[in-house]
Design an enzyme around this catalytic site. Structure first.
Site, short mmCIF file in Angstrom:
data_model
loop_
_atom_site.label_atom_id
_atom_site.label_comp_id
_atom_site.label_asym_id
_atom_site.label_seq_id
_atom_site.Cartn_x
_atom_site.Cartn_y
_atom_site.Cartn_z
N ASP A 38 0.86 -1.17 0.00
CA ASP A 38 0.00 0.00 0.00
C ASP A 38 0.90 1.23 0.00
O ASP A 38 1.83 1.33 0.80
CB ASP A 38 -0.83 -0.02 1.30
CG ASP A 38 -2.19 0.58 1.14
OD1 ASP A 38 -2.28 1.64 0.51
OD2 ASP A 38 -3.16 0.00 1.65
N ASP B 245 -3.26 4.61 -2.34
CA ASP B 245 -4.31 5.19 -1.50
C ASP B 245 -4.82 6.51 -2.08
O ASP B 245 -4.01 7.35 -2.50
CB ASP B 245 -3.69 5.45 -0.11
CG ASP B 245 -4.72 5.80 0.94
OD1 ASP B 245 -5.61 4.97 1.18
OD2 ASP B 245 -4.63 6.90 1.51
N GLU C 253 -6.98 3.46 -5.52
CA GLU C 253 -8.20 3.68 -4.75
C GLU C 253 -8.78 5.03 -5.17
O GLU C 253 -8.12 6.06 -5.01
CB GLU C 253 -7.91 3.68 -3.24
CG GLU C 253 -9.20 3.69 -2.44
CD GLU C 253 -9.05 4.25 -1.04
OE1 GLU C 253 -9.85 3.88 -0.19
OE2 GLU C 253 -8.14 5.08 -0.81
N HIS D 118 -10.81 -2.75 4.81
CA HIS D 118 -10.63 -2.29 6.19
C HIS D 118 -11.40 -1.01 6.50
O HIS D 118 -11.33 -0.53 7.63
CB HIS D 118 -9.13 -2.07 6.42
CG HIS D 118 -8.59 -0.99 5.53
ND1 HIS D 118 -8.51 -1.13 4.15
CD2 HIS D 118 -8.16 0.26 5.80
CE1 HIS D 118 -8.04 -0.02 3.64
NE2 HIS D 118 -7.81 0.85 4.60
N ASP D 119 -12.06 -0.43 5.51
CA ASP D 119 -12.87 0.78 5.74
C ASP D 119 -14.36 0.48 5.70
O ASP D 119 -15.17 1.39 5.89
CB ASP D 119 -12.60 1.84 4.66
CG ASP D 119 -11.17 2.35 4.66
OD1 ASP D 119 -10.54 2.38 5.73
OD2 ASP D 119 -10.69 2.72 3.56
#
Ligand code: TEU
Length: 556
Positions: free
Chosen positions: A99, A200, A251, A324-325
């Site tokens: 990431d 990200d 993302e 994870h969000d």
């Protein structure tokens, strides 16, 4: 499809290291913990692991606030541990995706520490500084985590921009030195032998020339898919991604199809693929996250239709329900009690039979649920605790118990609870005290039980991962929604020159009948979540039981 496009038939597994496996008794997961579970992941059959950030960080946002891009956070281990992970994964043919968070850095990064309070710093221009307007913040833009998006540097009386927490300062991509740093960071990890990168909020990197108030929103329309986003990505891609043959997934926050067609265009000039989140807003009342609402099933299907048909032949998307969000999908769109396993499998099939690259978030493969916390003290995520404070204490727009209901549905901590490995203390996650409470159902819902049960959600995922490799139409076929107006069934067709695939999913607990005209066709079931479906000719008038799914392959 070339060899370098292995990701078009691959399935990627996302690891949130803090919650995956603690090799000791710290209460937080680590790299050695991941290594100890590689055989489990190999058994599942995934091709690659995406690790959320493990770099040096004060962990205000669990690693999305990076203080040093070149070193491993000691909470997770050492660079030697990381090299070992890379080697152990490679020996099992599992690739590693890192990431990369380069829209912002931690305010603990040495660039920011030097820039703060010092207009003369060589790093001042790495960030975005503005003078106050009428003694206040330069614009009314809102941080994604609540509150104004600008924070004051009292020494210089200028504000810096932070689209996320105030401890996450946005980088100034206009500065070519920043872009050079980004290329160096990514090259460093590519040189180590990393196979790819998850980028990200990468569509937020290009800010507008002018910073003005947003009279009709929170400011996102000014910086989302900003003026130079494509140009910057092309520059990084040419310098690093193309050179190393890295797979890349961007993302994309609040993006559009047009932009995603460009980001993931098949000429490979920007990224391999994109994450978009529109389908995960089907349970946002009037587009607002901090509400409690049932999901809008027809809109969910129409969003999938828009993206599946729009990216086909033009770009490439990631397929996912969980990360994870996001809360756990079985609690969100399925039924996490009576029909937990059936609905978890049905939901898996519903996205995995589409075009794109599927992502499985740790625990999804065993049907993990939201923990259903009952007190604000159980939450750790800064977004959740900030929103609680703003809505309950400051604005008083909801009561405490209403907010707890909203958090139960929307909090990011729902997916961050420790991985449930077995029925032992702390679900086998740690020998210490877990940093975030484990869901109460761990004695029933855990990886050991799943691996020991041939009918478990785990083996259903194992099967769909395999099907994608064997059945070409899943990768290449055109997408067509056969029943866009149906109130309970999600039924779509994929079609290539040689095959048709029909995937039908009952999203609710009532029985539904369906008629598919398949007379005289060469047909077989390839997937079903009720064990009693015979893998032969499907009947014309089928009854779909609660949360039932069936996938049918037709040779043309
Ligand atoms: O998330 C980006 C993002 O905007 C969201 O998913 C966000 O958490 C949500 O919209 C808030 O309502 C990425 C990471 O995945 C997330 O964990 C980080 O907190 C965020 O960027 C900042 O780096």
């Amino acid at each position: 499809m070339t060899n370098s496009e292995w990701w078009r038939t691959a399935t990627i597994y996302q690891i949130y290291p803090k919650s995956f496996c603690d090799s000791g008794n710290k209460g937080t997961g680590d790299i050695q913990g991941i290594i100890s579970k590689l055989d489990y992941l190999k058994k599942l059959g995934v091709d690659a692991l995406w690790l959320t950030p493990i770099y040096q960080s004060p962990m205000i946002d669990n690693g999305y606030d990076i203080a040093d891009y070149y070193s491993i956070n000691p909470d997770f281990g050492t660079m030697a541990d990381f090299d070992e992970l890379l080697e152990e994964a490679k020996s099992r043919n599992i690739r590693i995706i890192m990431d990369i968070v380069v829209n912002h850095t931690s305010t603990e990064h040495h660039w920011f520490k030097s820039a703060l309070g010092n207009k003369g710093s060589e790093y001042r221009d790495y960030y975005i500084w503005k003078d106050p307007v009428d003694g206040k913040a330069p614009t009314n833009w809102q941080s994604k985590f609540g509150g104004n998006a600008w924070a004051l540097d009292e020494v210089t009386n200028q504000y810096y921009l932070h689209l996320f927490a105030k401890e996450q300062a946005d980088l100034n991509w206009e500065n070519s030195k920043v872009r050079k740093e980004v290329k160096d960071i990514i090259s460093f990890w590519a040189e180590k032998g990393i196979d790819g990168f998850r980028l990200d909020v990468i569509n937020l990197i290009s800010k507008p020339n002018e910073f003005i108030n947003d009279e009709s929103g929170d400011g996102r329309r000014f910086y989302t898919d900003g003026p130079k986003a494509h140009q910057y990505l092309q520059e990084i891609s040419e310098a690093v991604f193309q050179k190393y043959g890295s797979v890349t997934v961007g993302e994309m926050s609040s993006t559009t199809l047009d932009h995603c067609q460009k980001y993931s265009a098949q000429d490979g000039k920007e990224l391999s693929m994109v994450f978009n989140f529109h389908h995960l807003k089907a349970d946002y009342k009037n587009g607002e996250k901090w509400t409690k609402a049932p999901f809008d099933f027809l809109s969910l299907k129409s969003i999938f239709n828009h993206w599946q048909t729009g990216l086909n032949g033009k770009g490439w998307g990631a397929l996912f329900w969980c990360n994870h969000d996001q809360p756990r999908v079985v609690s969100r769109l399925g039924n996490d009690e009576e029909y937990r396993e059936l609905s978890a499998k049905m939901l898996a099939s519903s996205v995995h039979m589409m075009q794109g690259t599927p992502y499985i978030y740790q625990g999804e493969e065993i049907g993990m649920t939201n923990p259903h916390y009952t007190s604000i003290d159980q939450y750790r995520d800064l977004e959740s605790t900030n929103m609680f404070d703003i809505m309950v204490n400051q604005e008083k727009s909801v009561s405490e118990s209403e907010m707890l209901d909203i958090l139960d549905q929307k909090s990011r901590d729902n997916s961050r609870t420790p991985m449930q490995w077995n029925g032992n203390d702390n679900a086998g996650f740690t020998l210490g005290t877990p940093w975030l409470s484990i869901a109460n159902n761990y004695q029933d819902v855990n990886a050991e039980n799943a691996v020991n049960d041939k009918n478990s959600v785990f083996y259903f995922y194992q099967k769909i991962i395999q099907l994608r490799k064997e059945i070409e139409v899943i990768t290449s076929g055109d997408y067509y929604d056969l029943m866009p107006e149906h109130k309970a069934l999600f039924c779509y067709q994929r079609e290539s020159s040689t095959h048709r695939l029909i995937a039908v999913h009952n999203f609710y607990a009532n029985e539904e009948s369906v008629s598919l005209d398949l007379k005289g066709e060469d047909v077989r079931y390839i997937l079903a979540n009720y064990g009693d479906v015979e893998f032969t000719q499907p009947q014309e008038g089928m009854i779909l039981r609660p949360y039932e799914c069936r996938v049918i392959l037709i040779q043309k």
